[in-house]
Design a protein around this motif. Structure first.
Motif, short mmCIF file in Angstrom:
data_model
loop_
_atom_site.label_atom_id
_atom_site.label_comp_id
_atom_site.label_asym_id
_atom_site.label_seq_id
_atom_site.Cartn_x
_atom_site.Cartn_y
_atom_site.Cartn_z
N GLN A 1 88.56 9.87 62.76
CA GLN A 1 87.81 9.56 61.54
C GLN A 1 86.37 9.23 61.91
OE1 GLN A 1 89.46 6.51 59.07
NE2 GLN A 1 87.68 6.46 57.73
N VAL A 2 85.47 10.12 61.55
CA VAL A 2 84.06 9.95 61.89
C VAL A 2 83.24 10.04 60.60
CG1 VAL A 2 82.13 10.91 63.19
CG2 VAL A 2 84.43 10.98 64.16
N GLU B 1 90.45 -4.21 50.57
CA GLU B 1 90.06 -2.95 49.94
C GLU B 1 89.73 -1.87 50.97
OE1 GLU B 1 86.82 -3.95 47.34
OE2 GLU B 1 88.14 -4.73 45.80
N VAL B 2 89.86 -2.19 52.24
CA VAL B 2 89.55 -1.22 53.29
C VAL B 2 90.63 -0.15 53.32
CG1 VAL B 2 89.27 -0.90 55.77
CG2 VAL B 2 88.35 -2.94 54.67
N GLU B 3 90.21 1.10 53.27
CA GLU B 3 91.16 2.21 53.37
C GLU B 3 91.45 2.44 54.86
OE1 GLU B 3 91.75 6.86 52.10
OE2 GLU B 3 89.81 5.91 51.77
N VAL B 4 92.67 2.18 55.25
CA VAL B 4 93.08 2.35 56.64
C VAL B 4 93.71 3.74 56.77
CG1 VAL B 4 94.54 1.50 58.51
CG2 VAL B 4 93.42 -0.11 56.97
N THR B 5 93.02 4.63 57.45
CA THR B 5 93.50 6.01 57.59
C THR B 5 93.94 6.32 59.00
OG1 THR B 5 91.26 6.77 58.04
CG2 THR B 5 91.97 6.81 55.73
N TRP B 6 93.85 5.34 59.91
CA TRP B 6 94.17 5.62 61.29
C TRP B 6 95.57 5.19 61.70
CZ3 TRP B 6 90.32 2.19 59.84
CH2 TRP B 6 90.56 0.85 60.08
N ALA C 1 87.50 -1.99 65.23
CA ALA C 1 87.85 -1.17 64.08
C ALA C 1 87.25 0.23 64.22
CB ALA C 1 87.38 -1.82 62.79
N GLY C 2 86.01 0.30 64.68
CA GLY C 2 85.37 1.60 64.90
C GLY C 2 86.08 2.41 65.96
N TRP C 3 86.53 1.75 67.01
CA TRP C 3 87.26 2.44 68.08
C TRP C 3 88.57 3.03 67.54
CZ3 TRP C 3 87.27 4.95 72.31
CH2 TRP C 3 88.41 5.09 73.07
N GLU C 4 89.28 2.27 66.73
CA GLU C 4 90.54 2.76 66.16
C GLU C 4 90.29 3.96 65.25
OE1 GLU C 4 93.40 1.87 67.21
OE2 GLU C 4 92.80 0.08 68.31
N MET C 5 89.22 3.90 64.48
CA MET C 5 88.88 5.03 63.61
C MET C 5 88.52 6.26 64.43
SD MET C 5 86.71 2.87 60.78
CE MET C 5 86.25 4.27 59.78
#
Length: 70
Positions: free
Chosen positions: A46-47, A63-68, A37-41
């Protein structure tokens, strides 16, 4: 966890996404899933600054905001 995958599949269908479960060899290691998940962000630019980061122990998956992704 079969029940968790069923719930995730339902959420994915509702959002037009595809569920790609992790190989069973890695399911015992939440760190691998968190790292993905961190890699995709990171790939999406997205940092989060360390000073702005935190831990929510009872964070709900839906509830996770997926912005990637679109």
């Amino acid at each position: 966890n079969q029940r968790l995958q069923e719930m995730l599949q339902t959420m994915c269908r509702a959002r037009g996404a595809e569920l790609c479960p992790t190989d069973d060899r890695y399911c015992i290691d939440n760190g691998a899933m968190i790292a993905q998940a961190g890699w995709e962000m990171l790939r999406a630019g997205q940092v989060t600054e360390l000073s702005q980061s935190g831990i929510t122990q009872r964070y709900r998956t839906d509830e996770v905001e997926v912005t990637w992704r679109d």
